[in-house]
Motif scaffolding. Structure first.
Motif, PDB file in Angstrom:
ATOM      1  N   ARG A 122       0.841  -1.202   0.000  1.00  0.00           N
ATOM      2  CA  ARG A 122       0.000   0.000   0.000  1.00  0.00           C
ATOM      3  C   ARG A 122       0.873   1.246   0.000  1.00  0.00           C
ATOM      4  N   PRO A 123       0.412   2.281  -0.675  1.00  0.00           N
ATOM      5  CA  PRO A 123       1.243   3.505  -0.726  1.00  0.00           C
ATOM      6  C   PRO A 123       1.241   4.283   0.583  1.00  0.00           C
ATOM      7  N   TRP A 124       0.323   3.986   1.520  1.00  0.00           N
ATOM      8  CA  TRP A 124       0.259   4.711   2.786  1.00  0.00           C
ATOM      9  C   TRP A 124       0.597   3.771   3.945  1.00  0.00           C
ATOM     10  N   LEU A 125       1.034   4.368   5.037  1.00  0.00           N
ATOM     11  CA  LEU A 125       1.362   3.614   6.246  1.00  0.00           C
ATOM     12  C   LEU A 125       0.152   3.610   7.169  1.00  0.00           C
ATOM     13  N   GLU A 126      -0.349   2.449   7.445  1.00  0.00           N
ATOM     14  CA  GLU A 126      -1.546   2.321   8.287  1.00  0.00           C
ATOM     15  C   GLU A 126      -1.257   1.322   9.386  1.00  0.00           C
ATOM     16  N   ARG A 127      -1.328   1.787  10.626  1.00  0.00           N
ATOM     17  CA  ARG A 127      -1.062   0.921  11.764  1.00  0.00           C
ATOM     18  C   ARG A 127      -2.286   0.878  12.677  1.00  0.00           C
ATOM     19  N   PRO A 128      -2.679  -0.298  13.122  1.00  0.00           N
ATOM     20  CA  PRO A 128      -3.847  -0.370  14.015  1.00  0.00           C
ATOM     21  C   PRO A 128      -3.514   0.148  15.410  1.00  0.00           C
ATOM     22  N   PHE A 129      -4.485   0.774  16.050  1.00  0.00           N
ATOM     23  CA  PHE A 129      -4.318   1.218  17.429  1.00  0.00           C
ATOM     24  C   PHE A 129      -5.630   0.996  18.173  1.00  0.00           C
ATOM     25  N   TYR A 130      -5.499   0.820  19.476  1.00  0.00           N
ATOM     26  CA  TYR A 130      -6.641   0.470  20.322  1.00  0.00           C
ATOM     27  C   TYR A 130      -6.832   1.553  21.376  1.00  0.00           C
ATOM     28  N   ILE A 131      -8.017   2.108  21.428  1.00  0.00           N
ATOM     29  CA  ILE A 131      -8.337   3.143  22.414  1.00  0.00           C
ATOM     30  C   ILE A 131      -9.114   2.468  23.541  1.00  0.00           C
ATOM     31  N   SER A 132      -8.449   2.272  24.666  1.00  0.00           N
ATOM     32  CA  SER A 132      -9.088   1.591  25.791  1.00  0.00           C
ATOM     33  C   SER A 132      -9.714   2.567  26.782  1.00  0.00           C
ATOM     34  N   CYS A 133      -9.313   3.854  26.732  1.00  0.00           N
ATOM     35  CA  CYS A 133      -9.876   4.847  27.634  1.00  0.00           C
ATOM     36  C   CYS A 133      -9.700   6.224  27.014  1.00  0.00           C
ATOM     37  N   THR A 134     -10.395   7.187  27.562  1.00  0.00           N
ATOM     38  CA  THR A 134     -10.281   8.566  27.092  1.00  0.00           C
ATOM     39  C   THR A 134      -9.098   9.258  27.772  1.00  0.00           C
ATOM     40  N   GLY A 135      -8.726  10.407  27.241  1.00  0.00           N
ATOM     41  CA  GLY A 135      -7.572  11.121  27.760  1.00  0.00           C
ATOM     42  C   GLY A 135      -7.853  12.028  28.931  1.00  0.00           C
ATOM     43  N   GLY A 136      -9.085  12.126  29.371  1.00  0.00           N
ATOM     44  CA  GLY A 136      -9.410  12.999  30.496  1.00  0.00           C
ATOM     45  C   GLY A 136     -10.870  12.838  30.891  1.00  0.00           C
ATOM     46  N   VAL A 137     -11.398  13.860  31.536  1.00  0.00           N
ATOM     47  CA  VAL A 137     -12.803  13.853  31.973  1.00  0.00           C
ATOM     48  C   VAL A 137     -13.568  14.844  31.104  1.00  0.00           C
ATOM     49  N   PHE A 138     -14.557  14.382  30.393  1.00  0.00           N
ATOM     50  CA  PHE A 138     -15.376  15.279  29.587  1.00  0.00           C
ATOM     51  C   PHE A 138     -16.555  15.781  30.431  1.00  0.00           C
ATOM     52  N   GLU A 139     -16.764  17.076  30.387  1.00  0.00           N
ATOM     53  CA  GLU A 139     -17.779  17.774  31.197  1.00  0.00           C
ATOM     54  C   GLU A 139     -17.616  17.387  32.669  1.00  0.00           C
ATOM     55  N   PRO A 140     -16.499  17.743  33.299  1.00  0.00           N
ATOM     56  CA  PRO A 140     -16.263  17.298  34.688  1.00  0.00           C
ATOM     57  C   PRO A 140     -17.270  17.896  35.657  1.00  0.00           C
ATOM     58  N   TYR A 141     -17.501  17.149  36.702  1.00  0.00           N
ATOM     59  CA  TYR A 141     -18.431  17.582  37.751  1.00  0.00           C
ATOM     60  C   TYR A 141     -17.782  18.679  38.592  1.00  0.00           C
ATOM     61  N   ILE A 142     -18.539  19.739  38.865  1.00  0.00           N
ATOM     62  CA  ILE A 142     -18.048  20.850  39.691  1.00  0.00           C
ATOM     63  C   ILE A 142     -18.686  20.718  41.066  1.00  0.00           C
ATOM     64  N   PRO A 143     -17.929  20.308  42.067  1.00  0.00           N
ATOM     65  CA  PRO A 143     -18.520  20.129  43.406  1.00  0.00           C
ATOM     66  C   PRO A 143     -18.924  21.478  44.004  1.00  0.00           C
ATOM     67  N   PRO A 144     -20.061  21.541  44.684  1.00  0.00           N
ATOM     68  CA  PRO A 144     -20.461  22.796  45.337  1.00  0.00           C
ATOM     69  C   PRO A 144     -19.553  23.121  46.517  1.00  0.00           C
ATOM     70  N   GLU A 145     -19.305  24.395  46.713  1.00  0.00           N
ATOM     71  CA  GLU A 145     -18.404  24.807  47.788  1.00  0.00           C
ATOM     72  C   GLU A 145     -19.043  24.539  49.149  1.00  0.00           C
ATOM     73  N   GLY A 146     -18.247  23.990  50.041  1.00  0.00           N
ATOM     74  CA  GLY A 146     -18.750  23.678  51.377  1.00  0.00           C
ATOM     75  C   GLY A 146     -19.467  22.355  51.450  1.00  0.00           C
ATOM     76  N   ASP A 147     -19.343  21.519  50.420  1.00  0.00           N
ATOM     77  CA  ASP A 147     -20.007  20.214  50.435  1.00  0.00           C
ATOM     78  C   ASP A 147     -19.417  19.343  51.543  1.00  0.00           C
ATOM     79  N   GLY A 148     -20.280  18.682  52.274  1.00  0.00           N
ATOM     80  CA  GLY A 148     -19.850  17.844  53.383  1.00  0.00           C
ATOM     81  C   GLY A 148     -19.841  18.560  54.727  1.00  0.00           C
ATOM     82  N   ARG A 149     -19.976  19.881  54.699  1.00  0.00           N
ATOM     83  CA  ARG A 149     -19.990  20.643  55.954  1.00  0.00           C
ATOM     84  C   ARG A 149     -21.325  21.324  56.209  1.00  0.00           C
ATOM     85  N   MET A 150     -22.053  21.574  55.111  1.00  0.00           N
ATOM     86  CA  MET A 150     -23.331  22.285  55.261  1.00  0.00           C
ATOM     87  C   MET A 150     -24.463  21.293  55.440  1.00  0.00           C
ATOM     88  N   SER A 151     -25.372  21.627  56.299  1.00  0.00           N
ATOM     89  CA  SER A 151     -26.540  20.786  56.548  1.00  0.00           C
ATOM     90  C   SER A 151     -27.608  21.056  55.492  1.00  0.00           C
TER      91      SER A 151
END
Length: 335
Positions: A91-120
Motif C-alpha cells: 500500500r502507498p500509505w502507512l496504516e497501523r492499528p491502534f486500540y483506544i481503551s480509555c479517554t484522555g481525560g474527563v469530559f464535562e467534569p463535575y463541579i462540586p459545590p463549595e462547602g459540600d460535606g460541611r453544610m446541613s
C-alpha cells in the motif's frame, strides 16, 4: 574383469562350496563367463500392495524461477505472481492499528459545590445546593439511560457500592505495588498518576468507615472517532474516614499517620468502554475542587547529632576566649 573372476573362483575353492548357488546374486553373475553383467534394483519395496498410496505421498511443487526479475514483468504478470504466492499488494500509505481503551481525560467534569460535606441540608445554603443539583440532573439521567442500552442491569445506587469496592481494591493494590493487577482496576490515564513517585516508599492505607453512603452525582457519555465507539463516565461522591502513612526507604515517616484517622471527601470518576463487550468499570480520575484546602507537605527529616548545635558553639567560644584573671596575670608578668 578377468582378475575379478579369478578372485571369485579362488574364494569358492577356499570355502569348499559345492556350487555358486549360495553366493550373492552379483557373484553368481560374475561366475558365469561370457554373460553380460546385470544390475539389480534394491530400492523397490518387496510388497506392491501400497504402491499407489506410496506414490501419493510425494507432492509436486512448482519451483519458482529465481532468475526472474520484477523489473522485467508487466503489472498484470506481477499481480498473477503475487496471487500465486499469496502475497498482499503493498500500500502507498502507512496504516497501523491502534486500540483506544480509555479517554484522555474527563469530559464535562463535575463541579462540586463549595462547602459540600460541611453544610446541613436544613440550612439555607444546603437547601440551595440541593436545588442546583436537581437542575443539573437532566443530563445525567439521559446519560444513565444511554448506559442502560448497553448494560441493562445498571442502577446508580448499586453502582455506587460497586465503585466503593473498586476504589478500596485499587488503593490496596497500590500499597502492595502489584502493577499487573492495578492495570485491570484503573485506566491507562490514571495508572501513571498513581505510580508516580512510589518507588522506594512504603504506603500504609486503611479504609475505616463511610461517614455517608456513596452516591452517583454525575454521569456523561461521549463517542470517540466514530458514533458507535461510546465511553461512559460516572462520578461518585465518597465521604469516608481513612488512615494514610507514607514511609521513605529508611523507614522514616514522611506523611500522615497510621493511628490518626482523617475525614476524606472525594469525587472519583469511573469509566467504562460501552462499545466493548468485555468492558469493565475502572477508576479513571479524581476531581479536586478549587475550594479544597491544599494538602500538607511531606516532612523533611534531618540527621540529629549527639550535641545540639547551640551548645557546641558555646563550648567552642569557651575554649577560644580565655578567662579575665588569666589575662591580668599575663599582662603583669610581661611588665
Amino acid at each position: 574383469m578377468a582378475s575379478f573372476v579369478a578372485a571369485s573362483r579362488a574364494a569358492i575353492k577356499f570355502l569348499q562350496l559345492p556350487s555358486a548357488g549360495f553366493l550373492a546374486p552379483c557373484l553368481q553373475n560374475a561366475t558365469i563367463i561370457n554373460q553380460q553383467q546385470v544390475r539389480h534394483r534394491r530400492t523397490k519395496h518387496w510388497d506392491p500392495k501400497w504402491k499407489r498410496l506410496r506414490k501419493a505421498k510425494f507432492v509436486k511443487i512448482d519451483i519458482p524461477n529465481l532468475n526472474e526479475r520484477a523489473e522485467d514483468l508487466s503489472q498484470e504478470q506481477m499481480k498473477t505472481r503475487m496471487k500465486e504466492r499469496g502475497i498482499m499488494p503493498p500500500r502507498p500509505w502507512l496504516e497501523r492499528p491502534f486500540y483506544i481503551s480509555c479517554t484522555g481525560g474527563v469530559f464535562e467534569p463535575y463541579i462540586p459545590p463549595e462547602g459540600d460535606g460541611r453544610m446541613s441540608a436544613i440550612s439555607r445554603e444546603g437547601a440551595k445546593q440541593k436545588i442546583e443539583q436537581l437542575e443539573k440532573k437532566t443530563k445525567s439521567m439521559m446519560a444513565i439511560r444511554k448506559i442502560r442500552n448497553y448494560d441493562e442491569d445498571f442502577e446508580p445506587p448499586e453502582f455506587a457500592t460497586l465503585a466503593q469496592d473498586i476504589y478500596i481494591e485499587a488503593h490496596k493494590t497500590l500499597c502492595e505495588k502489584n502493577k499487573y493487577k492495578l492495570r485491570e482496576i484503573v485506566t491507562e490515564r490514571a495508572y501513571p498518576e498513581l505510580m508516580h513517585n512510589v518507588a522506594d516508599k512504603t504506603i500504609r492505607w486503611q479504609f475505616l468507615k463511610s461517614l455517608e453512603p456513596p452516591r452517583v452525582v454525575h454521569a456523561r457519555c461521549t463517542d470517540v472517532i466514530t458514533k458507535e465507539n461510546i465511553f461512559a463516565q460516572v462520578t461518585v461522591r465518597f465521604h469516608s474516614q481513612q488512615t494514610l502513612a507514607i514511609y521513605d526507604r529508611f523507614g522514616r515517616l514522611m506523611h500522615g499517620s497510621e493511628t490518626v484517622p482523617k475525614d476524606c471527601l472525594e469525587y472519583v470518576v469511573f469509566e467504562k468502554h460501552l462499545a466493548n463487550e468485555y468492558g469493565v468499570w475502572r477508576l479513571h480520575e479524581k476531581i479536586i475542587p478549587d475550594w479544597m484546602p491544599p494538602k500538607a507537605p511531606a516532612f523533611i527529616t534531618y540527621r540529629v547529632d549527639d550535641v545540639p548545635p547551640v551548645a557546641a558553639v558555646e563550648e567552642e567560644s569557651k575554649e577560644v576566649v580565655p578567662a579575665e584573671g588569666a589575662v591580668k596575670a599575663e599582662t603583669a608578668a610581661t611588665t
